[in-house]
Write a protein that holds these residues in place. Structure first.
Motif, PDB file in Angstrom:
ATOM      1  N   SER A   5      78.076  11.407 101.175  1.00 29.22           N
ATOM      2  CA  SER A   5      79.318  12.034 100.714  1.00 29.22           C
ATOM      3  C   SER A   5      79.208  13.556 100.668  1.00 29.22           C
ATOM      4  O   SER A   5      80.110  14.271 101.105  1.00 29.22           O
ATOM      5  N   VAL A   6      78.103  14.058 100.134  1.00 35.88           N
ATOM      6  CA  VAL A   6      77.920  15.508 100.044  1.00 35.88           C
ATOM      7  C   VAL A   6      77.844  16.107 101.448  1.00 35.88           C
ATOM      8  O   VAL A   6      78.492  17.123 101.735  1.00 35.88           O
ATOM      9  N   CYS A   7      77.099  15.487 102.340  1.00 41.19           N
ATOM     10  CA  CYS A   7      77.014  15.988 103.719  1.00 41.19           C
ATOM     11  C   CYS A   7      78.385  15.918 104.392  1.00 41.19           C
ATOM     12  O   CYS A   7      78.742  16.801 105.171  1.00 41.19           O
ATOM     13  N   GLY A   8      79.158  14.896 104.073  1.00 44.94           N
ATOM     14  CA  GLY A   8      80.510  14.784 104.610  1.00 44.94           C
ATOM     15  C   GLY A   8      81.379  15.961 104.210  1.00 44.94           C
ATOM     16  O   GLY A   8      82.192  16.448 105.009  1.00 44.94           O
ATOM     17  N   LEU A   9      81.221  16.440 102.988  1.00 39.53           N
ATOM     18  CA  LEU A   9      81.969  17.620 102.539  1.00 39.53           C
ATOM     19  C   LEU A   9      81.578  18.848 103.360  1.00 39.53           C
ATOM     20  O   LEU A   9      82.432  19.642 103.768  1.00 39.53           O
ATOM     21  N   HIS A  10      80.286  18.994 103.607  1.00 44.41           N
ATOM     22  CA  HIS A  10      79.820  20.111 104.435  1.00 44.41           C
ATOM     23  C   HIS A  10      80.360  19.987 105.858  1.00 44.41           C
ATOM     24  O   HIS A  10      80.781  20.979 106.459  1.00 44.41           O
ATOM     25  N   GLU A  11      80.360  18.776 106.388  1.00 38.54           N
ATOM     26  CA  GLU A  11      80.856  18.564 107.750  1.00 38.54           C
ATOM     27  C   GLU A  11      82.340  18.915 107.867  1.00 38.54           C
ATOM     28  O   GLU A  11      82.772  19.443 108.893  1.00 38.54           O
ATOM     29  N   ASP A  37      82.126  11.224  96.600  1.00 39.02           N
ATOM     30  CA  ASP A  37      82.844  10.296  97.475  1.00 39.02           C
ATOM     31  C   ASP A  37      84.354  10.439  97.307  1.00 39.02           C
ATOM     32  O   ASP A  37      85.111  10.364  98.272  1.00 39.02           O
ATOM     33  N   ALA A  38      84.822  10.692  96.091  1.00 42.28           N
ATOM     34  CA  ALA A  38      86.256  10.904  95.858  1.00 42.28           C
ATOM     35  C   ALA A  38      86.706  12.236  96.457  1.00 42.28           C
ATOM     36  O   ALA A  38      87.803  12.336  97.016  1.00 42.28           O
ATOM     37  N   MET A  39      85.856  13.271  96.360  1.00 46.25           N
ATOM     38  CA  MET A  39      86.193  14.558  96.974  1.00 46.25           C
ATOM     39  C   MET A  39      86.385  14.392  98.478  1.00 46.25           C
ATOM     40  O   MET A  39      87.298  14.973  99.069  1.00 46.25           O
ATOM     41  N   LEU A  40      85.545  13.595  99.066  1.00 45.06           N
ATOM     42  CA  LEU A  40      85.627  13.354 100.507  1.00 45.06           C
ATOM     43  C   LEU A  40      86.870  12.532 100.839  1.00 45.06           C
ATOM     44  O   LEU A  40      87.607  12.841 101.770  1.00 45.06           O
ATOM     45  N   GLN A  41      87.125  11.515 100.055  1.00 48.96           N
ATOM     46  CA  GLN A  41      88.278  10.642 100.285  1.00 48.96           C
ATOM     47  C   GLN A  41      89.601  11.408 100.199  1.00 48.96           C
ATOM     48  O   GLN A  41      90.526  11.150 100.955  1.00 48.96           O
ATOM     49  N   TYR A  42      89.678  12.357  99.283  1.00 50.62           N
ATOM     50  CA  TYR A  42      90.914  13.101  99.063  1.00 50.62           C
ATOM     51  C   TYR A  42      90.852  14.528  99.628  1.00 50.62           C
ATOM     52  O   TYR A  42      91.515  15.426  99.127  1.00 50.62           O
TER      53      TYR A  42
END
Length: 164
Positions: free
Chosen positions: A55-61, A9-14
């Motif tokens: 969150s992980v899928c968000g990184l892929h997206e 979630d932090a990876m996605l946020q930043y």
């Protein structure tokens, strides 16, 4: 780019952070493929798999929005999961849901799932660092060797090619 101890979630946020953000990195480097292994650090914080998967899928997206296909590597086992059965159950659920998300026909050729190459943890296993959470140099080498074929296939590179 490794981000030890950082939750998905932090990876996605930043994602737009110039130093560590995924979107910033992808824009600078323009890779042919991104390999994402995330969610491990989330296991101790999430009460179920859904927020981790989102969150992980968000990184892929993020990657897909930039036209970069991705390889989703499943969460590996660990000493923590061996001691916390609920964390192990969350990891299994995240991996199953991530596999299903990647297999969705709507994603076409943008995402592929691969189970983590190291499928077990045990005390004294030389593939693991003494903390039981990270791999030893031998373990990391094994992960790289086992993922190499998947990456080669995903990129459509032929064995023996100079591009490899």
């Amino acid at each position: 780019r490794g981000l030890p101890g950082v939750r998905a979630d932090a990876m996605l946020q930043y994602a737009d952070d110039e130093q560590k953000g995924l979107r910033s990195l992808l824009r600078r480097s323009n890779p042919a493929l991104v390999i994402i292994l995330a969610g491990t650090n989330d296991l101790g914080y999430a009460s179920d798999s859904a927020p981790v998967v989102r969150s992980v899928c968000g990184l892929h997206e993020l990657s897909h929005e930039l036209g970069v296909p991705s390889l989703a590597v499943g969460i590996p086992p660990s000493a923590y999961q061996a001691m916390q059965p609920e964390a192990a159950a969350r990891a299994r659920a995240v991996n199953e849901e991530l596999r299903a998300w990647c297999d969705d026909a709507a994603r076409g050729q943008l995402c592929s799932y691969v189970a983590h190459p190291i499928a077990s943890w045990s005390q004294g296993d030389a593939r693991w660092a003494p903390d039981g959470l990270h791999f030893s140099p031998e373990g990391y080498a094994m992960v790289g060797e086992r993922l190499a074929g998947v990456v080669t296939e995903r990129l459509g590179v032929h064995a023996g090619s100079e591009e490899l």
